[in-house]
Each structure stands twice: as C-alpha cells, then as structure tokens.
Design a protein around this motif. Structure first.
Motif, mmCIF file in Angstrom:
data_model
loop_
_atom_site.group_PDB
_atom_site.id
_atom_site.type_symbol
_atom_site.label_atom_id
_atom_site.label_comp_id
_atom_site.label_asym_id
_atom_site.label_seq_id
_atom_site.Cartn_x
_atom_site.Cartn_y
_atom_site.Cartn_z
ATOM 1 N N ALA A 249 0.671 -1.044 0.001
ATOM 2 C CA ALA A 249 -0.014 -0.117 0.097
ATOM 3 C C ALA A 249 0.952 1.313 0.005
ATOM 4 O O ALA A 249 1.926 1.310 0.663
ATOM 5 C CB ALA A 249 -0.947 -0.015 1.073
ATOM 6 N N LYS A 250 0.314 2.184 -0.744
ATOM 7 C CA LYS A 250 1.115 3.473 -0.818
ATOM 8 C C LYS A 250 0.574 4.195 0.392
ATOM 9 O O LYS A 250 -0.459 4.621 0.438
ATOM 10 C CB LYS A 250 0.733 4.102 -2.428
ATOM 11 C CG LYS A 250 1.538 5.500 -2.641
ATOM 12 C CD LYS A 250 2.885 5.071 -3.115
ATOM 13 C CE LYS A 250 3.759 6.278 -3.235
ATOM 14 N NZ LYS A 250 4.852 6.443 -2.091
ATOM 15 N N ALA A 251 1.651 5.054 1.090
ATOM 16 C CA ALA A 251 1.173 5.822 2.160
ATOM 17 C C ALA A 251 1.037 7.321 1.700
ATOM 18 O O ALA A 251 1.548 7.692 0.529
ATOM 19 C CB ALA A 251 2.321 5.983 3.209
ATOM 20 N N ASP A 252 0.264 8.048 2.372
ATOM 21 C CA ASP A 252 0.077 9.513 2.024
ATOM 22 C C ASP A 252 1.522 10.253 2.057
ATOM 23 O O ASP A 252 2.448 9.754 3.017
ATOM 24 C CB ASP A 252 -0.891 10.111 2.997
ATOM 25 C CG ASP A 252 -1.113 11.793 2.797
ATOM 26 O OD1 ASP A 252 -2.218 11.944 2.002
ATOM 27 O OD2 ASP A 252 -0.354 12.675 2.998
ATOM 28 N N GLU A 253 1.867 11.029 1.240
ATOM 29 C CA GLU A 253 3.184 11.897 1.167
ATOM 30 C C GLU A 253 3.386 12.692 2.387
ATOM 31 O O GLU A 253 4.539 12.630 2.769
ATOM 32 C CB GLU A 253 3.406 12.494 -0.009
ATOM 33 C CG GLU A 253 2.535 13.707 -0.238
ATOM 34 C CD GLU A 253 2.891 14.706 -1.190
ATOM 35 O OE1 GLU A 253 4.093 14.718 -1.950
ATOM 36 O OE2 GLU A 253 1.988 15.394 -1.923
ATOM 37 N N THR A 254 2.162 13.286 3.056
ATOM 38 C CA THR A 254 2.514 13.839 4.289
ATOM 39 C C THR A 254 2.940 12.883 5.304
ATOM 40 O O THR A 254 3.875 13.388 6.237
ATOM 41 C CB THR A 254 1.393 14.817 4.693
ATOM 42 O OG1 THR A 254 0.187 13.848 4.946
ATOM 43 C CG2 THR A 254 1.028 15.784 3.769
ATOM 44 N N LEU A 255 2.412 11.854 5.390
ATOM 45 C CA LEU A 255 2.895 10.816 6.423
ATOM 46 C C LEU A 255 4.234 10.412 6.250
ATOM 47 O O LEU A 255 5.065 10.434 7.328
ATOM 48 C CB LEU A 255 1.897 9.735 6.481
ATOM 49 C CG LEU A 255 2.353 8.232 7.158
ATOM 50 C CD1 LEU A 255 2.351 9.070 9.063
ATOM 51 C CD2 LEU A 255 1.172 7.486 7.403
ATOM 52 N N THR A 256 4.634 10.067 4.945
ATOM 53 C CA THR A 256 6.045 9.636 4.582
ATOM 54 C C THR A 256 7.091 10.832 5.086
ATOM 55 O O THR A 256 8.278 10.448 5.642
ATOM 56 C CB THR A 256 6.068 9.393 3.176
ATOM 57 O OG1 THR A 256 5.073 8.269 2.579
ATOM 58 C CG2 THR A 256 7.561 8.971 2.875
ATOM 59 N N PHE A 257 6.573 12.200 4.765
ATOM 60 C CA PHE A 257 7.611 13.023 5.036
ATOM 61 C C PHE A 257 7.792 13.018 6.485
ATOM 62 O O PHE A 257 8.880 13.299 7.168
ATOM 63 C CB PHE A 257 7.240 14.252 4.602
ATOM 64 C CG PHE A 257 8.005 15.648 4.748
ATOM 65 C CD1 PHE A 257 9.052 15.774 3.870
ATOM 66 C CD2 PHE A 257 7.631 16.435 5.771
ATOM 67 C CE1 PHE A 257 9.837 16.827 4.309
ATOM 68 C CE2 PHE A 257 8.334 17.347 6.074
ATOM 69 C CZ PHE A 257 9.464 17.785 5.406
ATOM 70 N N THR A 258 6.682 13.071 7.249
ATOM 71 C CA THR A 258 6.835 13.293 8.901
ATOM 72 C C THR A 258 7.688 12.173 9.431
ATOM 73 O O THR A 258 8.292 12.299 10.408
ATOM 74 C CB THR A 258 5.172 13.236 9.318
ATOM 75 O OG1 THR A 258 4.415 14.286 8.484
ATOM 76 C CG2 THR A 258 5.278 13.648 10.741
ATOM 77 N N ARG A 259 7.372 10.857 8.894
ATOM 78 C CA ARG A 259 8.163 9.687 9.301
ATOM 79 C C ARG A 259 9.444 9.809 9.175
ATOM 80 O O ARG A 259 10.393 9.710 9.811
ATOM 81 C CB ARG A 259 7.589 8.592 8.740
ATOM 82 C CG ARG A 259 6.195 7.891 9.451
ATOM 83 C CD ARG A 259 5.856 6.534 8.587
ATOM 84 N NE ARG A 259 4.808 6.083 9.152
ATOM 85 C CZ ARG A 259 4.072 5.493 8.500
ATOM 86 N NH1 ARG A 259 4.315 5.141 7.294
ATOM 87 N NH2 ARG A 259 3.002 4.755 8.999
ATOM 88 N N GLN A 260 9.917 10.475 7.960
ATOM 89 C CA GLN A 260 11.239 10.735 7.731
ATOM 90 C C GLN A 260 11.890 11.731 8.428
ATOM 91 O O GLN A 260 12.808 11.543 8.906
ATOM 92 C CB GLN A 260 11.416 11.176 6.231
ATOM 93 C CG GLN A 260 11.491 10.212 4.976
ATOM 94 C CD GLN A 260 11.536 11.019 3.590
ATOM 95 O OE1 GLN A 260 10.863 11.444 3.303
ATOM 96 N NE2 GLN A 260 12.887 10.455 3.243
ATOM 97 N N MET A 261 11.073 12.742 8.771
ATOM 98 C CA MET A 261 11.525 13.677 9.912
ATOM 99 C C MET A 261 11.752 13.159 11.260
ATOM 100 O O MET A 261 12.674 13.374 11.899
ATOM 101 C CB MET A 261 10.443 14.893 9.683
ATOM 102 C CG MET A 261 10.947 16.073 10.440
ATOM 103 S SD MET A 261 9.575 17.254 10.530
ATOM 104 C CE MET A 261 8.788 16.665 12.193
ATOM 105 N N ALA A 262 10.820 12.270 11.460
ATOM 106 C CA ALA A 262 10.787 11.533 13.049
ATOM 107 C C ALA A 262 12.005 10.830 12.940
ATOM 108 O O ALA A 262 12.688 10.782 14.072
ATOM 109 C CB ALA A 262 9.451 10.608 13.244
ATOM 110 N N ALA A 263 12.337 10.142 12.008
ATOM 111 C CA ALA A 263 13.605 9.366 11.877
ATOM 112 C C ALA A 263 14.843 10.073 12.325
ATOM 113 O O ALA A 263 15.835 9.527 12.753
ATOM 114 C CB ALA A 263 13.683 8.662 10.464
#
Ligand SMILES: Cc1cc2nc3c(=O)[nH]c(=O)nc-3n(C[C@H](O)[C@H](O)[C@H](O)COP(=O)(O)O)c2cc1C
Length: 349
Positions: free
Chosen positions: A237-251
C-alpha cells in the motif's frame, strides 16, 4: 587541466554521485571540462568479434557514441568516473562502455608487474600520464566493505591503487530536503578533497577521514530510509506523502537529546487536512495519526512551507516572523530543534 567526467548513472544529471563529482571539480579549480553522460548516449554491448584487434585495428565496428568516450579519454588529463554502486559493481550501461574500450588495447599478452591479477594487454596509446578519480554513492549506510568489486575492476583497469576514490554511503540522502545541511557539509569536504588533489595529487588524510564519516548514524539512516519508500511494511500500500515526510523527519530524531521528559509534537498541515503526533521519547520518535495525546507543541503550517523550512530553503524563524506558519504551546522544542532533530554525523563503524 583537462577533465573528462564519465557519468555512469542512469539518472543522468540528477545523479547523487554526480553531485559529488561536481563538488570535486569545484575543488580542482580552473579546468577545461567535458561531460560524458552515459545515459544520454547510445552505447551498445561489445559483440566480442575482436575486429578492433585485427580487421580494423583500434576501431570498433559498431557505429555509436562509444568512440566519443574513447576520443575524450585520449584528450583528458584526468578522468573522473562517477556512478552509483549497482549490485556491488558499476551499472550495466557503464560496464558496456568499459567493455567497449577494447580498441584502446593491443591484443598481445603481457605480464602484470603491479601484482594485480595475472595477464594483461598493452595500451594502444600512451595512457601513462592519465589520472583517474573514482566517485560513487551507494544506498547502504556505509561504503565500507561494499566496493570490493569496484576496486578490483579499477585496480585491473588503472593499476593497483593507481587512482583516487570518493565512496559515500547513504547516497539517497542527497535528494532528501531535510538532510541538506548534512549533505552540503559532505559536498564541502568533497570540494576540499578536489582542492587537495589539484595541489598534492591526492586527498589529504584529514579530508579522507571526514569523507569516511557517516552522514547519519546507521540506525537513524536506516529508519529514515525505510520510511522514505512511503509504502506499508509488506511493500504493497502507498502511504500519504505527508505521512512519509513526517516519518522521515521523525527518523532524524536523536535519542540522546531526551532529557527525562517525553514531548508530544503535533504537526498540522493546514492545506492538506492532515495532522500527526510525534512522541519524542527515550527510545525513539514514533509517529501517530490519531492525535489522541495532549500536545506540548503544535506546528500549524501549509505543507509547502514546512518542506521549505526543513530543507533549509527558508529559515524557520524568519518564516514565523512572516506569519508563514504558527507555533502554539511550549516553544522550547523549537528553540532546541537542532538538538532534537539536528544533523549529527557519526563515525564509520
Ligand atoms: C539496480 C540497483 C542496484 C543497486 N545496488 C546497490 C548495492 O549493491 N549496494 C548499495 O549500497 N546500493 C545499491 N543501490 C543504490 C544506489 O547505489 C544508490 O541509490 C545511489 O546513491 C544512486 O546514485 P545515483 O543517483 O548517482 O544514480 C542500487 C540501486 C539500484 C537501482
């Protein structure tokens, strides 16, 4: 100094590795430079006919762009090989170009004197004065241990160790806006390496040590990299780009910054109708979509503005002053942003 850059990335001018090569060239100073972007050229695979050694000595029977690369190599003083690591070696298209260099050799068998393998062919041309620089990024967290195949190839091609190298792990960070402060720092070190190479014929030990530092610590990088695909753990499944970006930031969260207090940071992307909470804790920074906790700090921002702030394209404090985004609640998290999410390098393991 005449420099030929052979860019073997299929991404052409958008290559991560090429960014390093360009930084290196900046360090070289005044040069006459030619670029050979393999991805933009027609380079067929060698047919193995050996005509270039017998019927048409020095000339390949295939009429395509490989001849231009050979001509440019004869022209250059320095040849910069720039490419991504593909399956622990060079990308196929670049390997095709390398195979097509057969007309540059004479067919006769010679002994090697550099202890690098057994057997070789004399060069058809005087290549003795040519210098080679090998520049590459790879996707794993470190370059260490992953370039044996590449080094073996260039040892045989150029003579054992007879070339300079810049090998960089975590290469995909060069296209992550939030990692720009780190990658800019790395590119500055590559530039310095180029400067030293122009002056001393090699990259100095201090710069070499800097170039072998990781951009991000292994664990942080791998979490960030895994989040960046924007797909569910089963890869479907493809995640929403805002969620992907926020996860990248959290990482990018640095656990060492935890001071005994858990903090809840809520980010609301006002024009996307999306909100997430990041829990800055002792063991990491999970991201939740339910926003069930009482936040300590709330960032309300248009998506585009937050992207620009995180990439450093606009300064966070200036953007606030201009009213481009708003902060509510505890402001200390913002004051200590670099401490929590900052760009801290780590030594190669
Ligand atoms: C087909 C393929 C094979 C790859 N193989 C490796 C590999 O063996 N080791 C590694 O660390 N990265 C590997 N990567 C990742 C690339 O080396 C990495 O994304 C690199 O930064 C891309 O650089 P470029 O933008 O210059 O093309 C591979 C990527 C692709 C597409």
């Amino acid at each position: 100094m005449k420099v030929l850059v052979i860019n073997g990335s299929p991404r052409g001018e958008k290559s991560n590795s090429l960014r390093l090569a360009v930084a290196f060239l900046k360090g070289l100073g005044e040069t006459e430079t030619r670029y050979f972007h393999v991805a933009q050229k027609q380079i067929a695979a060698c047919r193995g006919c050996f005509a270039c050694w017998s019927k048409t000595p020095g000339k390949c029977v295939i009429a395509d762009d490989a001849a231009e690369a050979l001509r440019d190599q004869l022209w250059a003083d320095v040849i910069v090989w720039s490419f991504p690591l593909y399956f622990y070696s060079v990308p196929g298209a670049l390997k095709n170009l390398i195979d097509r260099q057969l007309p540059m050799s004479l067919p006769f068998m010679t002994e090697r004197t550099d202890g690098c393998g057994n057997g070789g062919h004399p060069s058809r041309y005087d290549m003795g004065g040519k210098k080679h620089v090998v520049i590459s990024t790879c996707g794993f967290y470190t370059a260490e241990g992953n370039y044996d195949g590449v080094c073996s190839l260039f040892d045989h091609m150029c003579g054992a160790g007879n070339y300079e190298t810049v090998f960089c792990g975590e290469g995909e960070l060069f296209r992550v806006p939030a990692a720009k402060p780190l990658t800019d720092m790395y590119l500055e070190n590559v530039r310095r390496g180029g400067e030293e190479y122009a002056r001393d014929g090699r990259i100095g030990p201090e710069t070499r040590a800097k170039l072998s530092e990781l951009l991000l610590p292994k664990e942080v990088f791998e979490t960030q990299a895994n989040a960046s695909w924007g797909v569910s753990p089963d890869g479907q499944a493809k995640a929403d780009e805002t969620l992907t970006f926020t996860r990248q930031m959290a990482a990018m969260y640095r656990k060492e910054s935890w001071d005994g207090k858990d903090r809840v940071l809520e980010i609301r992307y006002t024009d996307r109708d999306r909100a997430y909470q990041l829990l800055l804790g002792k063991d990491g920074c999970p991201v939740t979509e339910d926003c069930a906790r009482t936040p300590d700090t709330v960032i309300e921002t248009p998506w585009d503005v937050w992207q620009q702030v995180s990439s450093g394209a606009i300064r966070g404090d200036e953007a606030i002053m201009k009213g481009l985004y708003r902060i509510a609640g505890d402001f200390t998290l913002m004051m200590r942003w670099n401490e929590f999410f900052g760009a801290g390098g780590a030594k190669q393991e």
